[in-house]
Design a protein around this motif. Structure first.
Motif, mmCIF file in Angstrom:
data_model
loop_
_atom_site.group_PDB
_atom_site.id
_atom_site.type_symbol
_atom_site.label_atom_id
_atom_site.label_comp_id
_atom_site.label_asym_id
_atom_site.label_seq_id
_atom_site.Cartn_x
_atom_site.Cartn_y
_atom_site.Cartn_z
ATOM 1 N N LEU A 1 21.656 80.791 20.719
ATOM 2 C CA LEU A 1 21.497 80.981 19.258
ATOM 3 C C LEU A 1 21.581 82.457 18.897
ATOM 4 O O LEU A 1 22.263 82.841 17.930
ATOM 5 C CB LEU A 1 20.162 80.391 18.811
ATOM 6 C CG LEU A 1 19.817 80.552 17.329
ATOM 7 C CD1 LEU A 1 20.853 79.861 16.448
ATOM 8 C CD2 LEU A 1 18.412 79.980 17.049
ATOM 9 N N SER A 2 20.904 83.308 19.716
ATOM 10 C CA SER A 2 20.947 84.753 19.429
ATOM 11 C C SER A 2 22.363 85.283 19.554
ATOM 12 O O SER A 2 22.810 86.116 18.748
ATOM 13 C CB SER A 2 20.003 85.496 20.379
ATOM 14 O OG SER A 2 18.668 85.086 20.194
ATOM 15 N N ALA B 1 19.196 75.570 16.455
ATOM 16 C CA ALA B 1 17.782 75.959 16.569
ATOM 17 C C ALA B 1 16.836 74.770 16.563
ATOM 18 O O ALA B 1 15.614 74.951 16.668
ATOM 19 C CB ALA B 1 17.422 76.894 15.407
ATOM 20 N N VAL C 1 16.515 78.686 8.634
ATOM 21 C CA VAL C 1 17.690 79.542 8.840
ATOM 22 C C VAL C 1 17.998 80.246 7.522
ATOM 23 O O VAL C 1 18.137 79.600 6.476
ATOM 24 C CB VAL C 1 18.905 78.714 9.298
ATOM 25 C CG1 VAL C 1 20.102 79.645 9.515
ATOM 26 C CG2 VAL C 1 18.586 77.940 10.547
ATOM 27 N N MET D 1 12.788 83.583 15.477
ATOM 28 C CA MET D 1 13.243 82.880 16.670
ATOM 29 C C MET D 1 14.451 83.613 17.232
ATOM 30 O O MET D 1 14.555 83.838 18.439
ATOM 31 C CB MET D 1 13.606 81.424 16.326
ATOM 32 C CG MET D 1 14.153 80.619 17.498
ATOM 33 S SD MET D 1 14.783 78.999 16.972
ATOM 34 C CE MET D 1 13.342 78.252 16.265
ATOM 35 N N VAL E 1 16.829 83.015 12.260
ATOM 36 C CA VAL E 1 16.034 81.799 12.261
ATOM 37 C C VAL E 1 14.588 82.238 12.422
ATOM 38 O O VAL E 1 14.248 82.913 13.404
ATOM 39 C CB VAL E 1 16.453 80.846 13.392
ATOM 40 C CG1 VAL E 1 15.633 79.556 13.327
ATOM 41 C CG2 VAL E 1 17.938 80.530 13.311
ATOM 42 N N ARG F 1 18.826 77.991 25.265
ATOM 43 C CA ARG F 1 19.269 77.668 23.902
ATOM 44 C C ARG F 1 18.995 78.837 22.936
ATOM 45 O O ARG F 1 19.769 79.126 22.033
ATOM 46 C CB ARG F 1 18.556 76.408 23.414
ATOM 47 C CG ARG F 1 19.017 75.148 24.139
ATOM 48 C CD ARG F 1 18.134 73.985 23.788
ATOM 49 N NE ARG F 1 18.530 72.773 24.524
ATOM 50 C CZ ARG F 1 17.784 71.685 24.618
ATOM 51 N NH1 ARG F 1 16.587 71.659 24.032
ATOM 52 N NH2 ARG F 1 18.212 70.629 25.294
ATOM 53 N N ARG F 2 17.829 79.512 23.148
ATOM 54 C CA ARG F 2 17.515 80.647 22.277
ATOM 55 C C ARG F 2 18.540 81.759 22.483
ATOM 56 O O ARG F 2 18.969 82.405 21.526
ATOM 57 C CB ARG F 2 16.111 81.138 22.580
ATOM 58 C CG ARG F 2 15.717 82.321 21.669
ATOM 59 C CD ARG F 2 14.306 82.792 21.947
ATOM 60 N NE ARG F 2 13.326 81.819 21.461
ATOM 61 C CZ ARG F 2 12.579 81.045 22.249
ATOM 62 N NH1 ARG F 2 12.741 81.107 23.572
ATOM 63 N NH2 ARG F 2 11.720 80.199 21.744
ATOM 64 N N VAL G 1 14.927 73.941 9.369
ATOM 65 C CA VAL G 1 15.145 73.364 10.702
ATOM 66 C C VAL G 1 14.053 72.292 10.878
ATOM 67 O O VAL G 1 12.850 72.619 10.915
ATOM 68 C CB VAL G 1 15.039 74.433 11.810
ATOM 69 C CG1 VAL G 1 15.235 73.790 13.188
ATOM 70 C CG2 VAL G 1 16.075 75.525 11.555
ATOM 71 N N TYR H 1 10.352 81.289 12.253
ATOM 72 C CA TYR H 1 9.310 80.267 12.270
ATOM 73 C C TYR H 1 8.545 80.292 10.958
ATOM 74 O O TYR H 1 8.683 81.201 10.144
ATOM 75 C CB TYR H 1 8.363 80.523 13.446
ATOM 76 C CG TYR H 1 9.011 80.302 14.796
ATOM 77 C CD1 TYR H 1 9.336 79.015 15.230
ATOM 78 C CD2 TYR H 1 9.271 81.387 15.632
ATOM 79 C CE1 TYR H 1 9.919 78.823 16.478
ATOM 80 C CE2 TYR H 1 9.848 81.201 16.875
ATOM 81 C CZ TYR H 1 10.177 79.915 17.285
ATOM 82 O OH TYR H 1 10.765 79.731 18.492
ATOM 83 N N VAL I 1 14.804 74.615 19.653
ATOM 84 C CA VAL I 1 14.157 75.856 20.069
ATOM 85 C C VAL I 1 12.975 76.048 19.131
ATOM 86 O O VAL I 1 13.051 76.738 18.118
ATOM 87 C CB VAL I 1 15.115 77.060 20.007
ATOM 88 C CG1 VAL I 1 14.433 78.310 20.560
ATOM 89 C CG2 VAL I 1 16.375 76.755 20.784
ATOM 90 N N THR I 2 11.870 75.398 19.462
ATOM 91 C CA THR I 2 10.766 75.370 18.501
ATOM 92 C C THR I 2 9.563 76.160 18.969
ATOM 93 O O THR I 2 8.576 76.261 18.253
ATOM 94 C CB THR I 2 10.333 73.923 18.252
ATOM 95 O OG1 THR I 2 9.981 73.325 19.505
ATOM 96 C CG2 THR I 2 11.464 73.137 17.590
#
Length: 467
Positions: free
Chosen positions: A72-73, A51, A155, A97, A89, A68-69, A145, A91, A54-55
Motif C-alpha cells: 500500500l505504501s 487497505a 483513504v 497506516m 490511509v 500488504r502495508r 475502509v 486510522y 491492513v487494520t
C-alpha cells in the motif's frame, strides 16, 4: 434611426449569446471537475481495497499484514510521484497506516479534516465545491475502509487543480472565440437587417424632403424592405399624386383667372381713358379710377408670375453669384439714384448651384422692396458671402423695418404692413421670390437691422447634392 436601431440589436444579440455562453462555460467547468472527482473516487476505492485487511499497526510477527502495508505504501508513493497527488490511509485515531509524501499528515481543520470526518460516517465525502480558473483550491476526496461493517480507516486524496483549471480555461477560451465569431456574424446580420429595413425609410425621407422643398415630381422608387414599408411607399406616392394634382389645379385656376381677367380689364381701362377725354382736365375721380385700374392690372400680372414661378422647374447650373448680384445692383442703381437712395454692392466672385434667371428675378424683387421702403438720403447694401456649403446674398436697408409680429408674416401672399398701405405694390413680390428660390433649393429669410431697417438673406446651395 440606423444609429439607434443597430446598437439595440447588437445589445440584444450580445445578451442572447451571453445567456447561452455563461451556462455553457459553467457546465464545462463542472464537467471537467466531475471527471477529476470520478478519477479520485476510483483511486480511493482502489486504495481502500488494498487497505481493507491492513487494520492494525505494524507488527513484527504479522508478516502478511506488513507485506500488504508495504504494498500500500509503495502504491501511494508511486501515485504521488506520478500525479503529484497527496494520498494517505489514516486510522480512526488520525494515525497513518500509509501516506505519501512522508511529511503529510491529517490537519486538525480544513477541507481534508472535514472530508475525513465525513468518511468516518461510512459514506464517501461529498463532492468538492466548484473550483474556478482563478482559484488555487485543491480537490479533497475521502472514502471509508470498511471491515466487518465497521469503518476502520479512511483513504484521503488531496489533488492539486492546476491542470484541471488550465483545461477549464482552455475550454473557456474556445467558447469565447466561438462567442466572438457568433457576435461578428450577428453584427453583420444586424447591419444587413437594419439596412434592409431602413432603406425604404431613407428613400421615403429623401423624397419627403424633395417634395417639401418644392420638387413635387419626386416619388418613392420601388425598393425592398418589409411589406408594411412597401405599402407605405405606395400610399405615399398616391398621396403625393393627389397633393400635386390639387396644387396643379389651384395654380391652373390662378393662372387662368389672371389671364382671363386681363382682357376685360384692358377693355375697361381703355373705356376709362376714353371717358377721361370727355371730362374736364384734372378730374380727381377719373384719376382715382385710373390708378385703381392700373393697380388691379399689376396684381393680375403678379398673380400670373406667381403661378408660373410655382409651376416651373428650376434650370440649375453653376453660376457666379457675385457677378449676378453685381449685375442686379447696376440695374437698380438708376432707380435708387432717382429716389435719392445710395445702392452699394460688395460682390466678390463666388459660385453656387442656382438658376440664374430665377435668382435674378428674386433679387430684383428683394432690391426693389429695399429701395422702395428706404427713405431719401439712406442707403441699401448688397453683400455676397460664402462658406463651405452655401452662398448668401444679404440685402440690408435703412428703412422703417418691421416689428417682430410683422416679421412672422412677411412673405405671405398679399400681406402688407398697415404702415405701408400708401406705397405701391401688390404684396406678392416676396412670395414670388420665395417660390423662385425654393424651386432651386434656395431659401429667403428676414430679420431686423439695427438701429432700423430690414435685412433679407437669400441663400443658395454650393453643390447639387443639397438641391
Amino acid at each position: 434611426m440606423h444609429t439607434r436601431l443597430l446598437p439595440l440589436l447588437i445589445v440584444l444579440m450580445a445578451a442572447v449569446l451571453l445567456a447561452l455562453g455563461v451556462p455553457l462555460a459553467v457546465s464545462l467547468a463542472g464537467a471537467q471537475q466531475q471527471k477529476v472527482v470520478v478519477d479520485r473516487i476510483d483511486d480511493t476505492a482502489r486504495f481502500a481495497a488494498l487497505a481493507q485487511f491492513v487494520t492494525e499497526p505494524a507488527d513484527p510477527a504479522g508478516g502478511d499484514i506488513n507485506e500488504r502495508r508495504e504494498t500500500l505504501s509503495s502504491e501511494l508513493r508511486s501515485y504521488h510521484e506520478v500525479y503529484g497527488i497527496r494520498a494517505g490511509v489514516f486510522y480512526r485515531n488520525d494515525s497513518p497506516m500509509a501516506h505519501a509524501p512522508d511529511d503529510w499528515f491529517l490537519p486538525r481543520a480544513g477541507e481534508v479534516r472535514d472530508a475525513f470526518e465525513e468518511a468516518l460516517l461510512s459514506r464517501r465525502s461529498h463532492d468538492p465545491e466548484q473550483v474556478w480558473p482563478w482559484q488555487r483550491h485543491s480537490l479533497v476526496v475521502a472514502s471509508p475502509v470498511i471491515r466487518d461493517g465497521d469503518v476502520v480507516a479512511v483513504v484521503v486524496t488531496d489533488s492539486p487543480t492546476g491542470q484541471m483549471r488550465s483545461r477549464i480555461l482552455d475550454g473557456w477560451l474556445v467558447i469565447a472565440a466561438g462567442e466572438a465569431a457568433a457576435m461578428l456574424l450577428a453584427v453583420g446580420a444586424a447591419l444587413r437587417l437594419t439596412g434592409w429595413v431602413l432603406k425604404p425609410v431613407r428613400i421615403l425621407d429623401a423624397t419627403t424632403h424633395d417634395i417639401a422643398t418644392g420638387r413635387l415630381k419626386s416619388r418613392v422608387a420601388a425598393a425592398g424592405g418589409p411589406p408594411e414599408l412597401r405599402r407605405l411607399a405606395r400610399s405615399f406616392n398616391e398621396m403625393a399624386d393627389n397633393v400635386e394634382s390639387v396644387l396643379e389645379q389651384q395654380r391652373a385656376f390662378v393662372a387662368d383667372a389672371s389671364h382671363q381677367l386681363r382682357n376685360p380689364l384692358s377693355a375697361l381701362l381703355l373705356r376709362i381713358e376714353l371717358l377721361a377725354l370727355e371730362l374736364p382736365e384734372g378730374n380727381e375721380e377719373i384719376a382715382s379710377v385710373r390708378a385703381e385700374g392700373k393697380r388691379l392690372a399689376q396684381v393680375l400680372d403678379d398673380l400670373l408670375d406667381l403661378a408660373l414661378a410655382e409651376h416651373s422647374e428650376a434650370s440649375l447650373q453653376i453660376s457666379d453669384i457675385g457677378a449676378l448680384a453685381a449685375e442686379r445692383v447696376a440695374a437698380w442703381a438708376p432707380t435708387a439714384e432717382a429716389k435719392g437712395v445710395r445702392l452699394t454692392g460688395t460682390c466678390p466672385p463666388t459660385t453656387a448651384w442656382a438658376d440664374p434667371v430665377a435668382l435674378s428675378s428674386a433679387l430684383d424683387a428683394v432690391i426693389d422692396n429695399a429701395v422702395k421702403f428706404t427713405p431719401e438720403g439712406e442707403s441699401v447694401e448688397v453683400a455676397v458671402t460664402s462658406n463651405g456649403d452655401t452662398t448668401t446674398v444679404v440685402v440690408t436697408d435703412n428703412g422703417p423695418g418691421l416689428t417682430d409680429e410683422e416679421l412672422t408674416r412677411v412673405g405671405d401672399r398679399f400681406w402688407r404692413s398697415g404702415r405701408h398701405q400708401n406705397i405701391r405694390g401688390s404684396g406678392l413680390g416676396l412670395s414670388i421670390s420665395r417660390a423662385l428660390l425654393a424651386a432651386g433649393g434656395g431659401s429667403i429669410a428676414y430679420e431686423r437691422h439695427e438701429p432700423h431697417g430690414l435685412r433679407v438673406t437669400v441663400t443658395v446651395p454650393r453643390s447639387g447634392t443639397g438641391v
